[in-house]
Design a protein around this motif. Structure first.
Motif, PDB file in Angstrom:
ATOM      1  N   ARG A 163      -2.255  -4.805   5.200  1.00 16.34           N
ATOM      2  CA  ARG A 163      -3.441  -4.021   4.799  1.00 16.34           C
ATOM      3  C   ARG A 163      -4.156  -3.476   6.034  1.00 16.34           C
ATOM      4  O   ARG A 163      -4.617  -2.334   6.043  1.00 16.34           O
ATOM      5  N   TYR A 201      -7.243   5.329   9.822  1.00 15.98           N
ATOM      6  CA  TYR A 201      -8.313   5.555  10.809  1.00 15.98           C
ATOM      7  C   TYR A 201      -7.804   6.446  11.947  1.00 15.98           C
ATOM      8  O   TYR A 201      -8.471   7.408  12.339  1.00 15.98           O
ATOM      9  N   ARG A 206     -13.857   0.931   5.798  1.00 15.03           N
ATOM     10  CA  ARG A 206     -13.226   0.684   4.501  1.00 15.03           C
ATOM     11  C   ARG A 206     -12.485   1.916   3.996  1.00 15.03           C
ATOM     12  O   ARG A 206     -12.955   3.036   4.150  1.00 15.03           O
ATOM     13  N   THR A 207     -11.347   1.645   3.370  1.00 18.11           N
ATOM     14  CA  THR A 207     -10.590   2.670   2.654  1.00 18.11           C
ATOM     15  C   THR A 207     -10.148   2.031   1.337  1.00 18.11           C
ATOM     16  O   THR A 207     -10.384   0.846   1.100  1.00 18.11           O
ATOM     17  N   GLU A 220      -9.875  -2.988   4.599  1.00 12.36           N
ATOM     18  CA  GLU A 220     -11.022  -2.942   5.501  1.00 12.36           C
ATOM     19  C   GLU A 220     -10.623  -3.515   6.849  1.00 12.36           C
ATOM     20  O   GLU A 220      -9.806  -4.429   6.933  1.00 12.36           O
ATOM     21  N   THR A 248      -4.689   0.489   6.965  1.00 11.44           N
ATOM     22  CA  THR A 248      -6.053   0.974   7.182  1.00 11.44           C
ATOM     23  C   THR A 248      -6.188   1.548   8.587  1.00 11.44           C
ATOM     24  O   THR A 248      -6.808   2.602   8.783  1.00 11.44           O
TER      25      THR A 248
END
Length: 121
Positions: free
Chosen positions: A74, A82, A31-32, A36, A78
């Motif tokens: 999204r 990562y 998660r950020t 997710e 994300t």
């Protein structure tokens, strides 16, 4: 059983499936602030970002169809965070969707490799 419990069971089934297919699970529920990613795995030096959709059989279309453009964007953002955080800039990446169709205690797994491609933010 709550919706979260149901989804978590689907993610567990997806993780087992990936491991049985020679993938190494790196993260789950990463998660950020942006979003997710359900599962991040690696196979043969390639990073695999996996969206898991768990549903009961329905006549309203395949669960993978619920991963629209907004959700994809999204996931891309994300995944980018990562990759930066873990220094994986040189790794190839792909974006998969795994459907878990649950019927009682049994389930069916459908794995869509390269389900969508990065098209920009």
């Amino acid at each position: 059983m709550t919706k979260k419990d149901f989804g978590d069971q689907g993610e567990e089934a997806a993780a087992r499936y990936l491991e049985q297919h020679s993938c190494r699970i790196l993260e789950r529920q990463f998660r950020t602030k942006v979003g997710e990613i359900d599962i991040i795995a690696e196979k043969g030096g390639e990073l695999i970002f996996v969206e898991v959709k768990t549903r009961r059989p329905t006549h309203f279309g395949a669960p993978a169809q619920a991963v629209g453009r907004t959700k994809q964007q999204r996931i891309f953002r994300t995944a980018f965070l990562y990759v930066q955080k873990h220094g994986f800039e040189e790794h190839a990446c792909r974006f998969d969707v795994i459907e878990i169709l649950a019927a009682g205690e049994s389930y069916t797994v459908r794995h869509y490799e390269n389900a969508f491609e990065f098209t920009g933010f």
